[in-house]
Write an enzyme that holds these catalytic residues in place. Structure first.
Site, PDB file in Angstrom:
ATOM      1  N   ASP A   1      91.854  58.610  84.611  1.00  0.00           N
ATOM      2  CA  ASP A   1      91.117  58.076  83.376  1.00  0.00           C
ATOM      3  C   ASP A   1      91.534  58.783  81.966  1.00  0.00           C
ATOM      4  O   ASP A   1      90.570  58.675  81.234  1.00  0.00           O
ATOM      5  CB  ASP A   1      89.748  58.134  83.830  1.00  0.00           C
ATOM      6  CG  ASP A   1      89.335  59.766  84.196  1.00  0.00           C
ATOM      7  OD1 ASP A   1      90.235  60.893  84.125  1.00  0.00           O
ATOM      8  OD2 ASP A   1      88.109  60.038  84.217  1.00  0.00           O
TER       9      ASP A   1
ATOM     10  N   HIS B   1      88.134  66.667  98.356  1.00  0.00           N
ATOM     11  CA  HIS B   1      89.233  67.555  97.879  1.00  0.00           C
ATOM     12  C   HIS B   1      90.631  67.306  98.759  1.00  0.00           C
ATOM     13  O   HIS B   1      91.653  67.756  98.206  1.00  0.00           O
ATOM     14  CB  HIS B   1      88.954  68.885  97.612  1.00  0.00           C
ATOM     15  CG  HIS B   1      87.732  69.261  96.741  1.00  0.00           C
ATOM     16  ND1 HIS B   1      86.573  69.027  96.943  1.00  0.00           N
ATOM     17  CD2 HIS B   1      87.767  69.393  95.436  1.00  0.00           C
ATOM     18  CE1 HIS B   1      85.815  69.068  96.037  1.00  0.00           C
ATOM     19  NE2 HIS B   1      86.525  69.257  94.819  1.00  0.00           N
TER      20      HIS B   1
ATOM     21  N   THR C   1      95.261  64.351  86.001  1.00  0.00           N
ATOM     22  CA  THR C   1      94.064  63.840  86.755  1.00  0.00           C
ATOM     23  C   THR C   1      94.135  62.922  88.000  1.00  0.00           C
ATOM     24  O   THR C   1      94.992  61.903  87.576  1.00  0.00           O
ATOM     25  CB  THR C   1      92.667  63.497  85.877  1.00  0.00           C
ATOM     26  OG1 THR C   1      91.716  63.048  86.631  1.00  0.00           O
ATOM     27  CG2 THR C   1      93.147  62.374  84.990  1.00  0.00           C
ATOM     28  N   ILE C   2      93.741  63.285  89.099  1.00  0.00           N
ATOM     29  CA  ILE C   2      93.717  62.215  90.134  1.00  0.00           C
ATOM     30  C   ILE C   2      93.196  61.002  89.913  1.00  0.00           C
ATOM     31  O   ILE C   2      93.240  59.809  90.213  1.00  0.00           O
ATOM     32  CB  ILE C   2      93.306  62.853  91.569  1.00  0.00           C
ATOM     33  CG1 ILE C   2      91.779  63.307  91.789  1.00  0.00           C
ATOM     34  CG2 ILE C   2      94.220  64.139  91.879  1.00  0.00           C
ATOM     35  CD1 ILE C   2      91.168  63.444  92.917  1.00  0.00           C
ATOM     36  N   ASP C   3      92.000  61.188  89.068  1.00  0.00           N
ATOM     37  CA  ASP C   3      91.117  60.075  88.673  1.00  0.00           C
ATOM     38  C   ASP C   3      91.884  58.978  87.890  1.00  0.00           C
ATOM     39  O   ASP C   3      91.306  57.792  87.522  1.00  0.00           O
ATOM     40  CB  ASP C   3      89.978  60.233  87.747  1.00  0.00           C
ATOM     41  CG  ASP C   3      88.931  61.117  88.860  1.00  0.00           C
ATOM     42  OD1 ASP C   3      89.263  61.446  90.051  1.00  0.00           O
ATOM     43  OD2 ASP C   3      87.835  61.830  88.407  1.00  0.00           O
TER      44      ASP C   3
ATOM     45  N   GLY D   1      90.433  70.713  87.068  1.00  0.00           N
ATOM     46  CA  GLY D   1      90.735  70.562  88.506  1.00  0.00           C
ATOM     47  C   GLY D   1      92.017  70.297  88.903  1.00  0.00           C
ATOM     48  O   GLY D   1      92.577  69.815  88.054  1.00  0.00           O
TER      49      GLY D   1
ATOM     50  N   ARG E   1      85.192  59.913  89.091  1.00  0.00           N
ATOM     51  CA  ARG E   1      83.825  60.172  88.388  1.00  0.00           C
ATOM     52  C   ARG E   1      83.114  59.109  87.429  1.00  0.00           C
ATOM     53  O   ARG E   1      82.136  58.562  87.807  1.00  0.00           O
ATOM     54  CB  ARG E   1      84.125  61.486  87.541  1.00  0.00           C
ATOM     55  CG  ARG E   1      82.736  62.291  87.368  1.00  0.00           C
ATOM     56  CD  ARG E   1      83.171  63.739  86.651  1.00  0.00           C
ATOM     57  NE  ARG E   1      84.035  63.518  85.566  1.00  0.00           N
ATOM     58  CZ  ARG E   1      85.044  64.419  85.444  1.00  0.00           C
ATOM     59  NH1 ARG E   1      84.958  65.666  85.983  1.00  0.00           N
ATOM     60  NH2 ARG E   1      85.751  64.294  84.235  1.00  0.00           N
TER      61      ARG E   1
ATOM     62  N   ARG F   1      81.603  48.497 113.588  1.00  0.00           N
ATOM     63  CA  ARG F   1      80.842  49.213 112.500  1.00  0.00           C
ATOM     64  C   ARG F   1      81.208  48.811 110.951  1.00  0.00           C
ATOM     65  O   ARG F   1      82.440  48.345 111.074  1.00  0.00           O
ATOM     66  CB  ARG F   1      81.021  50.687 112.799  1.00  0.00           C
ATOM     67  CG  ARG F   1      80.187  51.440 114.218  1.00  0.00           C
ATOM     68  CD  ARG F   1      80.798  52.731 114.106  1.00  0.00           C
ATOM     69  NE  ARG F   1      79.726  53.088 115.193  1.00  0.00           N
ATOM     70  CZ  ARG F   1      80.180  54.369 115.992  1.00  0.00           C
ATOM     71  NH1 ARG F   1      81.159  55.107 115.480  1.00  0.00           N
ATOM     72  NH2 ARG F   1      79.352  54.963 116.576  1.00  0.00           N
TER      73      ARG F   1
ATOM     74  N   GLU G   1      82.924  57.815  94.078  1.00  0.00           N
ATOM     75  CA  GLU G   1      81.693  58.760  94.109  1.00  0.00           C
ATOM     76  C   GLU G   1      80.783  58.340  92.842  1.00  0.00           C
ATOM     77  O   GLU G   1      79.584  58.634  93.104  1.00  0.00           O
ATOM     78  CB  GLU G   1      82.310  60.157  93.788  1.00  0.00           C
ATOM     79  CG  GLU G   1      83.086  60.370  92.727  1.00  0.00           C
ATOM     80  CD  GLU G   1      83.642  61.835  92.518  1.00  0.00           C
ATOM     81  OE1 GLU G   1      83.331  62.875  93.417  1.00  0.00           O
ATOM     82  OE2 GLU G   1      84.287  61.970  91.563  1.00  0.00           O
TER      83      GLU G   1
ATOM     84  N   GLY H   1      93.134  67.651  82.115  1.00  0.00           N
ATOM     85  CA  GLY H   1      92.429  66.502  82.051  1.00  0.00           C
ATOM     86  C   GLY H   1      91.797  66.442  80.632  1.00  0.00           C
ATOM     87  O   GLY H   1      91.924  67.172  79.740  1.00  0.00           O
ATOM     88  N   ASP H   2      90.737  65.490  80.623  1.00  0.00           N
ATOM     89  CA  ASP H   2      90.063  65.310  79.363  1.00  0.00           C
ATOM     90  C   ASP H   2      89.263  66.613  78.908  1.00  0.00           C
ATOM     91  O   ASP H   2      89.624  66.587  77.749  1.00  0.00           O
ATOM     92  CB  ASP H   2      89.191  63.922  79.364  1.00  0.00           C
ATOM     93  CG  ASP H   2      88.184  64.002  80.608  1.00  0.00           C
ATOM     94  OD1 ASP H   2      88.433  64.813  81.317  1.00  0.00           O
ATOM     95  OD2 ASP H   2      87.241  63.240  80.732  1.00  0.00           O
ATOM     96  N   GLY H   3      88.725  67.335  79.650  1.00  0.00           N
ATOM     97  CA  GLY H   3      87.998  68.494  79.177  1.00  0.00           C
ATOM     98  C   GLY H   3      89.130  69.266  78.623  1.00  0.00           C
ATOM     99  O   GLY H   3      88.919  69.835  77.488  1.00  0.00           O
TER     100      GLY H   3
ATOM    101  N   ARG I   1      85.784  76.142  84.709  1.00  0.00           N
ATOM    102  CA  ARG I   1      84.695  76.607  83.743  1.00  0.00           C
ATOM    103  C   ARG I   1      85.542  77.779  82.713  1.00  0.00           C
ATOM    104  O   ARG I   1      84.659  78.459  82.279  1.00  0.00           O
ATOM    105  CB  ARG I   1      83.713  77.535  84.742  1.00  0.00           C
ATOM    106  CG  ARG I   1      83.004  76.687  85.619  1.00  0.00           C
ATOM    107  CD  ARG I   1      81.994  77.680  86.563  1.00  0.00           C
ATOM    108  NE  ARG I   1      81.365  77.098  87.283  1.00  0.00           N
ATOM    109  CZ  ARG I   1      79.821  76.812  87.084  1.00  0.00           C
ATOM    110  NH1 ARG I   1      79.184  77.588  86.329  1.00  0.00           N
ATOM    111  NH2 ARG I   1      79.197  76.234  88.125  1.00  0.00           N
TER     112      ARG I   1
ATOM    113  N   GLN J   1      91.870  64.791  98.533  1.00  0.00           N
ATOM    114  CA  GLN J   1      92.867  63.970  97.681  1.00  0.00           C
ATOM    115  C   GLN J   1      93.353  64.635  96.824  1.00  0.00           C
ATOM    116  O   GLN J   1      94.464  64.238  95.863  1.00  0.00           O
ATOM    117  CB  GLN J   1      91.962  62.840  97.096  1.00  0.00           C
ATOM    118  CG  GLN J   1      91.102  61.876  97.867  1.00  0.00           C
ATOM    119  CD  GLN J   1      89.745  61.321  97.377  1.00  0.00           C
ATOM    120  OE1 GLN J   1      89.804  60.281  96.971  1.00  0.00           O
ATOM    121  NE2 GLN J   1      88.952  62.153  97.544  1.00  0.00           N
TER     122      GLN J   1
HETATM  123  O1  F6P Z   1      88.252  65.048  87.578  1.00  0.00           O
HETATM  124  C1  F6P Z   1      88.791  64.804  89.094  1.00  0.00           C
HETATM  125  C2  F6P Z   1      87.636  65.212  90.062  1.00  0.00           C
HETATM  126  O2  F6P Z   1      88.584  65.256  91.230  1.00  0.00           O
HETATM  127  C3  F6P Z   1      86.580  64.113  90.165  1.00  0.00           C
HETATM  128  O3  F6P Z   1      87.113  62.971  90.674  1.00  0.00           O
HETATM  129  C4  F6P Z   1      85.679  64.956  90.914  1.00  0.00           C
HETATM  130  O4  F6P Z   1      84.272  64.374  90.648  1.00  0.00           O
HETATM  131  C5  F6P Z   1      85.778  66.470  90.253  1.00  0.00           C
HETATM  132  O5  F6P Z   1      87.096  66.488  89.958  1.00  0.00           O
HETATM  133  C6  F6P Z   1      85.561  67.264  91.425  1.00  0.00           C
HETATM  134  O6  F6P Z   1      85.595  68.608  90.954  1.00  0.00           O
HETATM  135  P1  F6P Z   1      85.461  70.086  91.559  1.00  0.00           P
HETATM  136  O7  F6P Z   1      86.727  70.472  91.981  1.00  0.00           O
HETATM  137  O8  F6P Z   1      84.760  70.857  90.643  1.00  0.00           O
HETATM  138  O9  F6P Z   1      84.618  69.597  92.756  1.00  0.00           O
END
Ligand code: F6P
Length: 360
Positions: free
Chosen positions: A142, A284, A138-140, A11, A184, A175, A235, A115-117, A75, A286
């Site tokens: 992690d 997205h 990675t934005i996460d 991503g 993730r 509200r 999420e 990222g990790d993958g 992918r 973000q």
């Molecule tokens: O790993 C980064 C991330 O932004 C996750 O926070 C999120 O679950 C995932 O990528 C979303 O990926 P995609 O672009 O396949 O929707």
């Protein structure tokens, strides 16, 4: 003349172009070398037209741009590549083709930004003899081994702006506004944006939540004359004994995509008398757009350090931020364990001290 490659995988994250620019400029400044960019991650090594030259001219002006000029793919695992055989989707191992492509293209080093993958694939390819240097993204936030990844700061800033905006409409309508942010397995974006935006409830994957304390927080605020609340939810947040929510179901080669917990929480809150809730999914937003100054600064330092490592032929390593210094560590060390929010750390303690409900 040396030939170096650079690619972006997984991503996207704001700052990818800053890495590419810094790596190209650094390599050209330090060595009489040629640099090529791979299109769409590892696919660029095996697809026709997958390689393009990168010059000082081709990276001019890309520093503030989001996305990646090289394209990316999540992918694109060469160890499990999806192909159509007689109309049926199947996966094949094309890693030997990838290894052979290094030889065919005359690549003496490849900088992989991922990222990790993507970094895991890089480590496996390095074990098969490929000269790879990694840059964590990675934005996460992690990825293990580095204090911070670029892209994270931009994502947090986007999320904080959303929290600020939700605060005013929450107050106007009395509200509970639920903001679902990415994250993730790790709750860094929710925790940082929640604290920076003054959220009342922050729910992260590391802390399974219960509805009772969340409801108590919302009701307590109402009793105290503040009949509105803002909840920031990763999420990947999950109720105690419950299941995460997915928007896309994966398979053996594709990780499922999370999404829907924010809506589920808003719907659950709405079933409680006196509470009106709405959900917003930031998604997205973000990941897109221009990187913050911090992300440009970090990405530029990562890109430059990665080019130096590649020229020194120090392969199988990843650049990382430790404190204020850029260091390099073995890919294997970075991949030992993913990074999570430290539940005993000061950020979590600060949230609790400020009266933020973390759902436990
Ligand atoms: O790993 C980064 C991330 O932004 C996750 O926070 C999120 O679950 C995932 O990528 C979303 O990926 P995609 O672009 O396949 O929707």
């Amino acid at each position: 003349m040396k030939r170096l490659g650079i690619m972006t995988g997984g991503g996207d994250a704001p700052g990818l172009n800053a890495v590419i620019r810094a790596a190209v400029k650094t390599a050209l400044a330090l060595d009489d070398c040629e640099i090529v960019g791979l299109r769409d991650g590892f696919d660029g090594l095996i697809e026709v037209g997958g390689v393009r030259p990168l010059t000082a001219e081709s990276v001019r002006g890309i520093l503030p741009r989001g996305g990646t000029i090289l394209g990316t793919a999540n992918r694109g695992n060469p160890f499990a590549r999806k192909v159509l055989r007689d109309g049926v989707e199947t996966t094949i191992d094309v890693s030997d083709q990838v290894v052979a492509a290094f030889e065919r293209l005359g690549l003496e080093a490849l900088i992989v930004v991922g990222g990790d993958g993507t970094l895991r694939i890089s480590r496996e390819l390095h074990e098969k003899g490929c000269p790879i240097v990694g840059v964590p993204k990675t934005i996460d936030n992690d990825v293990g081994g580095t204090d911070v990844t670029f892209g994270f700061d931009t994502a947090v800033n986007v999320a904080v702006e959303a929290v600020d905006r939700l605060q005013t409409t929450a107050e106007a309508h009395h509200r509970a506004m639920v903001l679902e942010v990415m994250g993730r397995d790790a709750g860094f974006i929710a925790l940082h944006a929640g604290i920076a935006g003054g959220a009342d409830v922050i729910l992260i994957p590391e802390i399974p939540f219960r509805y009772e304390p969340v409801l108590a927080q919302i009701r307590g605020r109402a009793r105290g004359g503040r009949p509105y609340s803002v909840l920031v939810v990763s999420e990947g947040a999950c109720p105690v004994g419950g299941e995460p929510r997915y928007r896309i179901t994966g398979d053996k080669d594709f990780v499922s995509r999370l999404g829907g917990m924010g809506l589920e929480i808003a719907e659950t809150l709405n079933r409680n008398q006196g509470i009106e809730a709405r959900a917003t999914v930031l998604g997205h937003l973000q990941r897109g757009g221009s990187p913050t100054a911090f992300d440009r600064w970090l990405a530029t330092r990562f890109g430059s350090a990665a080019a130096r490592l590649a020229l020194q032929e120090r392969f199988g390593r990843m650049v990382a931020l430790r404190g204020t210094r850029i260091v390099d560590i073995p890919l294997a060390e970075a991949l030992q364990a993913p990074k999570h929010v430290d539940l005993a750390g000061d950020a979590v303690l600060t949230a609790r001290n400020l009266g933020v409900c973390l759902g436990d």
